[in-house]
Write an enzyme that holds these catalytic residues in place. Structure first.
Site, PDB file in Angstrom:
ATOM      1  N   CYS A  61       0.870  -1.190   0.000  1.00  0.00           N
ATOM      2  CA  CYS A  61       0.000   0.000   0.000  1.00  0.00           C
ATOM      3  C   CYS A  61       0.901   1.233   0.000  1.00  0.00           C
ATOM      4  O   CYS A  61       2.065   1.146  -0.406  1.00  0.00           O
ATOM      5  CB  CYS A  61      -0.969  -0.019   1.179  1.00  0.00           C
ATOM      6  SG  CYS A  61      -0.190   0.017   2.810  1.00  0.00           S
ATOM      7  N   ASN A  73       2.290   1.470   4.436  1.00  0.00           N
ATOM      8  CA  ASN A  73       2.569   0.197   5.140  1.00  0.00           C
ATOM      9  C   ASN A  73       2.252   0.289   6.633  1.00  0.00           C
ATOM     10  O   ASN A  73       2.898  -0.342   7.464  1.00  0.00           O
ATOM     11  CB  ASN A  73       4.022  -0.262   4.907  1.00  0.00           C
ATOM     12  CG  ASN A  73       4.303  -1.712   5.314  1.00  0.00           C
ATOM     13  OD1 ASN A  73       5.409  -2.037   5.721  1.00  0.00           O
ATOM     14  ND2 ASN A  73       3.320  -2.586   5.249  1.00  0.00           N
ATOM     15  N   CYS A 130      -1.447   0.803   7.413  1.00  0.00           N
ATOM     16  CA  CYS A 130      -2.891   0.505   7.517  1.00  0.00           C
ATOM     17  C   CYS A 130      -3.279  -0.725   6.695  1.00  0.00           C
ATOM     18  O   CYS A 130      -3.505  -1.802   7.233  1.00  0.00           O
ATOM     19  CB  CYS A 130      -3.735   1.703   7.092  1.00  0.00           C
ATOM     20  SG  CYS A 130      -3.508   3.171   8.125  1.00  0.00           S
ATOM     21  N   ARG A 131      -3.361  -0.577   5.365  1.00  0.00           N
ATOM     22  CA  ARG A 131      -3.951  -1.644   4.555  1.00  0.00           C
ATOM     23  C   ARG A 131      -3.043  -2.859   4.375  1.00  0.00           C
ATOM     24  O   ARG A 131      -3.490  -3.999   4.572  1.00  0.00           O
ATOM     25  CB  ARG A 131      -4.353  -1.080   3.174  1.00  0.00           C
ATOM     26  CG  ARG A 131      -5.486  -0.075   3.275  1.00  0.00           C
ATOM     27  CD  ARG A 131      -5.629   0.726   2.001  1.00  0.00           C
ATOM     28  NE  ARG A 131      -4.475   1.588   1.778  1.00  0.00           N
ATOM     29  CZ  ARG A 131      -4.269   2.319   0.700  1.00  0.00           C
ATOM     30  NH1 ARG A 131      -5.141   2.274  -0.288  1.00  0.00           N
ATOM     31  NH2 ARG A 131      -3.214   3.091   0.607  1.00  0.00           N
ATOM     32  N   SER A 132      -1.786  -2.652   3.957  1.00  0.00           N
ATOM     33  CA  SER A 132      -0.962  -3.845   3.679  1.00  0.00           C
ATOM     34  C   SER A 132      -0.562  -4.619   4.940  1.00  0.00           C
ATOM     35  O   SER A 132      -0.509  -5.851   4.883  1.00  0.00           O
ATOM     36  CB  SER A 132       0.245  -3.507   2.794  1.00  0.00           C
ATOM     37  OG  SER A 132       1.108  -2.584   3.392  1.00  0.00           O
ATOM     38  N   ASP A 136      -8.165   3.948   0.991  1.00  0.00           N
ATOM     39  CA  ASP A 136      -7.210   4.391   2.005  1.00  0.00           C
ATOM     40  C   ASP A 136      -7.983   4.915   3.224  1.00  0.00           C
ATOM     41  O   ASP A 136      -8.737   5.887   3.110  1.00  0.00           O
ATOM     42  CB  ASP A 136      -6.364   5.510   1.378  1.00  0.00           C
ATOM     43  CG  ASP A 136      -5.274   6.010   2.299  1.00  0.00           C
ATOM     44  OD1 ASP A 136      -5.311   5.697   3.502  1.00  0.00           O
ATOM     45  OD2 ASP A 136      -4.398   6.737   1.812  1.00  0.00           O
TER      46      ASP A 136
HETATM   47  P1  4NP Z   1      -1.791   2.830   4.106  1.00  0.00           P
HETATM   48  O1  4NP Z   1      -2.445   4.185   4.683  1.00  0.00           O
HETATM   49  O2  4NP Z   1      -1.228   3.172   2.740  1.00  0.00           O
HETATM   50  O3  4NP Z   1      -2.942   1.893   4.041  1.00  0.00           O
HETATM   51  O4  4NP Z   1      -0.725   2.442   5.100  1.00  0.00           O
HETATM   52  C1  4NP Z   1      -1.786   5.397   4.743  1.00  0.00           C
HETATM   53  C2  4NP Z   1      -0.913   5.651   5.770  1.00  0.00           C
HETATM   54  C3  4NP Z   1      -0.288   6.880   5.851  1.00  0.00           C
HETATM   55  C4  4NP Z   1      -0.532   7.836   4.891  1.00  0.00           C
HETATM   56  C5  4NP Z   1      -1.407   7.589   3.857  1.00  0.00           C
HETATM   57  C6  4NP Z   1      -2.024   6.359   3.775  1.00  0.00           C
HETATM   58  N1  4NP Z   1       0.098   9.107   4.979  1.00  0.00           N
HETATM   59  O5  4NP Z   1      -0.231   9.995   4.167  1.00  0.00           O
HETATM   60  O6  4NP Z   1       0.944   9.311   5.859  1.00  0.00           O
END
Ligand code: 4NP
Length: 154
Positions: A7, A10, A12-14, A123
């Site tokens: 993702c 790294n 939240c989703r992955s 997201d």
């Molecule tokens: P992820 O979520 O891609 O599912 O881990 C996010 C985590 C942090 C951010 C964006 C999405 N960020 O902008 O910091």
């Protein structure tokens, strides 16, 4: 067989996909036969544990993400892993641009591969609690489908 979930951050989703899929592999007795990891296309959260909202939502469903730490996608991931599954189209196009010559991993979108209701895992980072539950709902469905696919390939 080696599978990498990707993702943006790294956190939240992955990591959710890594934790849920590993749990399902363990239940199926296949943990030793499939290596699972996750990574982010971005580097902002490298070394950090999953987002607290992600960790708690996963914990309520019996998945322990506490030992995971964020890392960024590396060029050798394209040769170390057989299958790299992206959470959204932006992650996928980033991976397609990054792929080095000779990096043979198959790249795909996790949800689209199994024709689930959505093509992308939204997201959840800037949204409310519902987003984290939706991430889990989608990833649980995709993990069942991925497990089914891998059982046929092993
Ligand atoms: P992820 O979520 O891609 O599912 O881990 C996010 C985590 C942090 C951010 C964006 C999405 N960020 O902008 O910091």
């Amino acid at each position: 067989m080696r599978v990498l979930f990707v993702c943006l951050g790294n956190i939240c989703r992955s990591p959710t996909a890594e934790g849920v899929f590993r749990h399902k592999l363990r239940e199926a007795g296949l943990e030793a036969r499939v290596e699972v990891d996750s990574a982010g296309t971005g580097d902002w959260h490298v070394g950090k544990a999953p987002d607290t909202r992600t960790r708690l939502a996963a914990q309520r469903r019996g998945y322990d993400l506490s030992a995971l730490r964020a890392r960024q996608v590396a060029l050798d991931d394209f040769s170390r892993f057989d299958l790299i599954l992206a959470m959204d189209g932006s992650n996928l196009s980033h991976l397609q641009r990054l792929r080095p010559p000779g990096g043979a991993a198959e790249l795909d979108l996790l949800l689209r591969r199994y024709q689930l209701a959505l093509d992308e895992v939204p997201d959840p980072y800037y949204g409310g609690e519902d987003g984290f539950e939706q991430v889990l709902d989608l990833i649980e469905q995709a993990s069942d489908a991925l497990l089914c696919e891998l059982k046929g390939r092993l």
